[in-house]
Every structure is written in C-alpha cells, then in structure tokens.
Write a protein that holds these residues in place. Structure first.
Motif, PDB file in Angstrom:
ATOM      1  N   HIS A 139       0.834  -1.204   0.000  1.00 29.53           N
ATOM      2  CA  HIS A 139       0.000   0.000   0.000  1.00 29.53           C
ATOM      3  C   HIS A 139       0.871   1.257   0.000  1.00 29.53           C
ATOM      4  O   HIS A 139       0.551   2.246  -0.677  1.00 29.53           O
ATOM      5  CB  HIS A 139      -0.940   0.003   1.211  1.00 29.53           C
ATOM      6  CG  HIS A 139      -2.167  -0.830   1.028  1.00 29.53           C
ATOM      7  ND1 HIS A 139      -2.136  -2.214   1.017  1.00 29.53           N
ATOM      8  CD2 HIS A 139      -3.466  -0.482   0.827  1.00 29.53           C
ATOM      9  CE1 HIS A 139      -3.363  -2.681   0.830  1.00 29.53           C
ATOM     10  NE2 HIS A 139      -4.185  -1.652   0.711  1.00 29.53           N
ATOM     11  N   ASN A 143       0.683   4.032  -2.988  1.00 28.86           N
ATOM     12  CA  ASN A 143       0.308   5.417  -2.705  1.00 28.86           C
ATOM     13  C   ASN A 143       1.426   6.380  -3.097  1.00 28.86           C
ATOM     14  O   ASN A 143       1.170   7.456  -3.648  1.00 28.86           O
ATOM     15  CB  ASN A 143      -0.039   5.574  -1.223  1.00 28.86           C
ATOM     16  CG  ASN A 143      -1.446   5.096  -0.905  1.00 28.86           C
ATOM     17  OD1 ASN A 143      -2.429   5.703  -1.321  1.00 28.86           O
ATOM     18  ND2 ASN A 143      -1.553   3.994  -0.190  1.00 28.86           N
ATOM     19  N   ASN A 160      -5.480   1.003  -6.610  1.00 36.28           N
ATOM     20  CA  ASN A 160      -5.976  -0.379  -6.565  1.00 36.28           C
ATOM     21  C   ASN A 160      -5.354  -1.241  -7.659  1.00 36.28           C
ATOM     22  O   ASN A 160      -5.072  -2.425  -7.444  1.00 36.28           O
ATOM     23  CB  ASN A 160      -7.502  -0.394  -6.683  1.00 36.28           C
ATOM     24  CG  ASN A 160      -8.179   0.088  -5.410  1.00 36.28           C
ATOM     25  OD1 ASN A 160      -7.586   0.040  -4.330  1.00 36.28           O
ATOM     26  ND2 ASN A 160      -9.417   0.553  -5.528  1.00 36.28           N
ATOM     27  N   ILE A 163      -1.945  -2.107  -6.389  1.00 34.57           N
ATOM     28  CA  ILE A 163      -2.020  -3.112  -5.323  1.00 34.57           C
ATOM     29  C   ILE A 163      -2.285  -4.492  -5.912  1.00 34.57           C
ATOM     30  O   ILE A 163      -1.655  -5.486  -5.520  1.00 34.57           O
ATOM     31  CB  ILE A 163      -3.107  -2.734  -4.303  1.00 34.57           C
ATOM     32  CG1 ILE A 163      -2.691  -1.478  -3.531  1.00 34.57           C
ATOM     33  CG2 ILE A 163      -3.381  -3.892  -3.343  1.00 34.57           C
ATOM     34  CD1 ILE A 163      -3.785  -0.908  -2.647  1.00 34.57           C
TER      35      ILE A 163
END
Length: 234
Positions: A139, A143, A160, A163
C-alpha cells in the motif's frame, strides 16, 4: 570518507548542497554496485545508493530506518592502487545493525570514483515477517507511486491497480534479492521516487524499469571492472 555517510552530510551530498559533492566524489563520475540492492553504472544512481539507502533526506517522506551511527571496523589498503577494502558497521533505527563489505576506488585527488560491495543479512534485518506488514508495504509503494509518478511517468491506472499487480503478478521476495523482479526491490526504489521521479518511477512500475527485473547469475559476472578508475600509485 566514512563520516560522510552520517546525517546531515549524507543528504547534503545527495542534493549537492553548496557543491559539496566536489569534496567527496570524483569529477570523472561515479559507478558501482551494492548487492543485493543493485548495480549502478549511472553516476546519479550510484550516488543515491551509496549515500541514500539509509540516509534521512529533508523535505521528503520519512524512511522507517535511518542511519544512527557508523563504525569503520576494518580497512585494508591496496599497495598499488588507491583502493581500500572496508568493513563498515552501521546502526539504524531500532538499534538494528547492518554490515557493509565494500571496496572503494579513488582518483588521484583521493575522491571516490567507484565502489563494489555487499550488505550482510539485508533481508534478514528488514524483511517484513507477516502478511499484514507485507500488505502495508505494498500500500505504501502504491500510494507513493500514484502521488509522485504522474503524467508521462504514471505507472498504474490507480492505487488499486497497483495493489492488485504487486499482490498477484510478482512475488513479494526478499531484500536479499533486492535487485530482482519482486516487491522488495520496488520497496528500495520507492523511497527514491520523490527525489528523482524520472529515474525511479519506472523501477516501481510493472516493468521494473530494468532495475527490478529478474537477472540470471551470469549478469553479476559480466559487469565491467568498477574499480578500474582507481589511480595507480606506483
């Protein structure tokens, strides 16, 4: 030379504050490798990875582990060339220790022009031990990537998407294989993304940008002699 790896000098060298690089780095440039973190023929990357892996850099997101103390355990001088063999012990946040075995080459002005070294137990020291920690790292990478890699440098369509890719398309791996096609490698490069997005965004992206890609064993034996820049004394 060893004291230059301590804050704030290490960050000053990284950003070349007041032209401080000229005091330590050869005007001919810099190249080298620190395994298992990577091999760096590019002078900018070579500078980042010898000075920046555990150096806190002002105005950039904080690193979880930064250098606290450094000790030169052993040094051996080459009798013909300006080359030193060094054993360096570094203490980082949390009282964790790393040992670097590194050969350093210097030009006729005693400025660093190349290095070739290894980090002992890099993965054992820093690898996450639980799935929760590994997911938190993924994560963080995603980010970071979406924040700093924009426009032509964008690597993923969304956080997403990032990820999903890092969870299902590449192994998490270990920092003991920190220059291979895994998440661990992208962790190393993610911290450099804000410093130089044009170089490091590709490294944290799906292709790995040539840095976080799987390399055969022959890759490590087919490199140029990094220490060839050393000045011959006699």
């Amino acid at each position: 030379m060893v004291s230059s790896f301590i804050p704030p000098t290490c960050s000053q060298i990284l950003i070349n504050q007041n032209n401080i690089q000229s005091q330590y780095i050869s005007s001919k440039g810099l190249s080298g490798r620190i395994l298992p973190a990577g091999t760096f023929s590019d002078p900018i990357a070579a500078l980042e990875y010898i000075y920046g892996v555990v150096c806190p850099i002002p105005n950039l997101p904080p690193r979880p582990s930064t250098i606290q103390t450094i000790k030169l355990v052993r040094i051996i001088y080459d009798k013909d060339y300006l080359i030193t063999d060094n054993e360096i012990e570094v203490t980082v946040t949390g009282n964790k220790r790393l040992t670097f075995f590194v050969r350093m080459a210097f030009d006729k002005d005693y400025k660093l022009c190349a290095y070739d070294g290894q980090i002992r137990n890099f993965g054992l020291t820093f690898d996450p031990s639980t799935d929760i920690e590994r997911q938190a790292t993924i994560h963080f990478i995603c980010n970071f990537t979406q924040t700093f890699c924009q426009g032509k440098l964008q690597q993923y369509s969304s956080v997403n998407d990032c990820i999903k890719f890092l969870t299902t398309s590449v192994p998490y791996g270990s920092l003991d294989r920190g220059d291979q096609g895994n998440v661990a490698c992208r962790t190393i490069h993610a911290y450099f993304v804000p410093l130089l997005p044009t170089m490091h965004c590709a490294h944290v992206g799906p292709t790995g940008g040539g840095a976080c890609t799987n390399k055969p064993i022959d890759f490590y034996y087919n490199q140029t002699n990094f220490l060839g820049c050393a000045y011959k004394q006699y």
